[in-house]
Design a protein around this motif. Structure first.
Motif: not given
Lengths: 320, 224
Positions: A186-212
């Motif tokens: 379960a902990s591994q799952l949380v860690a992997v979700s954390g990594q996936i979420l990080t990628i998604v969030v970083v991409l999202g932040l690029f768009f937010i900053v880029g748009n601004t």
């Protein structure tokens, strides 16, 4: 109007070739101007910073949960045990000989013997069914050898358990650490979700900053035109926007750190109440200086890079 | 310094702003370009600044073919030119001083050095007392002079001016021309688009007359 002599009087003076201190001075000025510009529109600047902070906070919290789970697991891993349930035919002397054999195994640190009588007593005491056990003509419970392995990591425990499977008189081998393995998974799952979420969030932040930044460039199109007409390069025109992007990211990182800390304090007091009931001395971790610094610097880097990605093509497109 | 060799400029849509223009401006030469609006004066200046590319022909500035410049080289090229624009092209969120300092900032001047140069340039156009004001607080003529100060602050080897006296009264116009002549005297080449005939005839400089994209007259002048 001045005469010609004064006009040329300074012409041979130093014209700073890009020396380091000039470069630093010019950058400091640009950095300050970008900062003042952000403060001119506090509401919209804060909105951008807040969105970045929330974006950064989500994976940061997941990482925190995952770090704490693995520290819990590290504590629990030392307690892995293997129970060997013996068949009913094994005698007391056979059990003793077997436990001595096991003790000589270098992978085993200790062996505890629970005879079938002891097992029945414990069962009666634990369930309150002492009457029932007296009525039984036969003790249905097997004798058990509880083996504590030297290496507590799941893999070596599993190897040891498999090896013990074939021992004579052993009917059933059970690893008591299976729930730990499930928790580890379960902990591994949380860690992997954390990594996936990080990628998604970083991409999202690029768009937010880029748009601004794109919007800011559009608002200052006239200024960029002028800068280019008097000989400014794309990089020069982009510089203030890169600073803005970096400020957004740094601000978002700092706000995320503060929010994370607030959540930590709120959650920790509730957790300590709960842990007191279990007499555990577990402490939340993963919210120290390193993770805060990573959050702030990571935010700054994302903001800067988002601005780089957004600004260069758009500024190049403005060509007077 | 500036050499047009059979240069034509055709815009998308077919309008030909310049057709087969050839002339040369030497080092330290000052020339006026005159003609009605729409005759091609602004197009000609835009070509020199590399704001537009010639459709055919070759344009050399300081021996370099402007049509072949990369983006980066265009930026470098523009640093050699001081340009005065008809619409001033000032930054309205910066004070007069910072507007004039912009070319120096771009070239990476030592700030103390830049300050001295900006003050000298503002002094020339008589705006030293207004260096902390913002362009919108200034009259059209004063804005025009800020643009002139910015054009000369970097001591360019070429000055291009598009109607630099359009918003100025005769006295100030004469002052501006005086500043331009000072630069000519130290070897700067100047190309001034103007239809202020009285001013031009007073100076008796070289005057190139454009009509519908063609040179109809190239008066060599006596004074320039």
């Amino acid at each position: 109007m001045k005469s010609q002599s004064s006009q040329r009087s300074h012409s041979n003076q130093r014209r700073a070739s890009p020396s380091l201190s000039t470069w630093v001075q010019i950058h400091r000025k640009t950095a300050l101007q970008s900062w003042q510009r952000l403060l001119k529109t506090p509401a919209s600047s804060f909105a951008t910073v807040f969105v970045i902070a929330v974006g950064l906070l989500l994976p940061a919290l997941l990482y925190g949960v995952s770090a704490n789970l693995s520290s819990v697991l590290d504590n629990l891993n030392g307690t892995a045990q293997i129970s060997l349930f013996m068949d009913n035919g094994s005698t007391a002397s056979e059990l003793r000989r077997l436990s001595e054999d096991l003790l000589s195994d270098h992978a085993i640190s200790s062996v505890a013997l629970i005879s079938s009588e002891q097992a029945l007593e414990e069962f009666s005491a634990a369930t309150g069914l002492s009457d029932l056990s007296q009525q039984l003509s036969d003790n249905p419970l097997p004798a058990t050898l509880v083996v504590t392995p030297v290496n507590a990591d799941p893999e070596s425990v599993a190897t040891l358990a498999a090896r013990l499977e074939g021992t004579s008189h052993v009917e059933l081998v059970r690893v008591d650490s299976q729930w730990i393995q499930r928790l580890a998974a379960a902990s591994q799952l949380v860690a992997v979700s954390g990594q996936i979420l990080t990628i998604v969030v970083v991409l999202g932040l690029f768009f937010i900053v880029g748009n601004t930044i794109r919007l800011a460039i559009e608002n200052r199109r006239d200024e960029i035109t002028v800068v280019k007409l008097v000989g400014g390069t794309d990089a020069f025109a982009a510089r203030p926007f890169l600073y803005s992007g970096m400020y957004y990211g740094l601000g978002g990182g700092m706000l995320a750190t503060v929010l994370q800390f607030a959540i930590f304090i709120g959650f920790n007091s509730a957790l300590q109440d709960l842990l007191q009931l279990y007499e555990s001395n577990f402490h939340l971790q993963g919210f120290g200086f390193t993770s805060s610094a990573a959050l702030v610097l990571g935010g700054g880097a994302i903001g800067w890079l988002g601005a780089v990605l957004a600004s260069f093509r758009q500024i190049a497109a403005i060509s007077p | 310094m500036i050499k047009f060799d059979n240069v034509s400029k055709r815009y998308t849509g077919g309008h030909e702003a310049l057709s087969a223009i050839s002339f040369e401006i030497g080092t330290g030469e000052m020339a006026f370009i005159t003609g009605r609006s729409g005759a091609g004066k602004s197009s000609l200046l835009k070509l020199i600044l590399a704001m537009e590319r010639a459709s055919t022909g070759a344009l050399f500035v300081d021996g370099v073919n402007i049509n072949r410049l990369s983006r980066r080289q265009i930026a470098q090229h523009r640093r050699k030119i001081g340009a005065v624009f008809q619409d001033h092209q000032l930054l309205f969120d910066r004070c007069v001083f910072d507007n004039v300092a912009l070319p120096l900032e771009i070239c990476g001047y030592w700030p103390q050095d830049a300050r001295r140069r900006v003050r000298a340039a503002l002094d020339k156009v008589d705006l030293l007392r207004k260096e902390r004001l913002y362009p919108e607080m200034l009259s059209g003529g004063e804005q025009q002079r800020v643009g002139i100060a910015r054009a000369v602050v970097n001591r360019p080897s070429i000055i291009l001016a598009d109607e630099p006296t359009g918003n100025l009264d005769p006295d100030l116009s004469a002052d501006v021309m005086n500043v331009f002549q000072q630069f000519r005297d130290v070897g700067v080449s100047l190309l001034v688009a103007s239809h202020d005939i009285s001013l031009i005839s007073n100076l008796d400089c070289r005057t190139i007359t454009l009509e519908a994209g063609k040179i109809t007259e190239d008066y060599r002048g006596g004074g320039g």
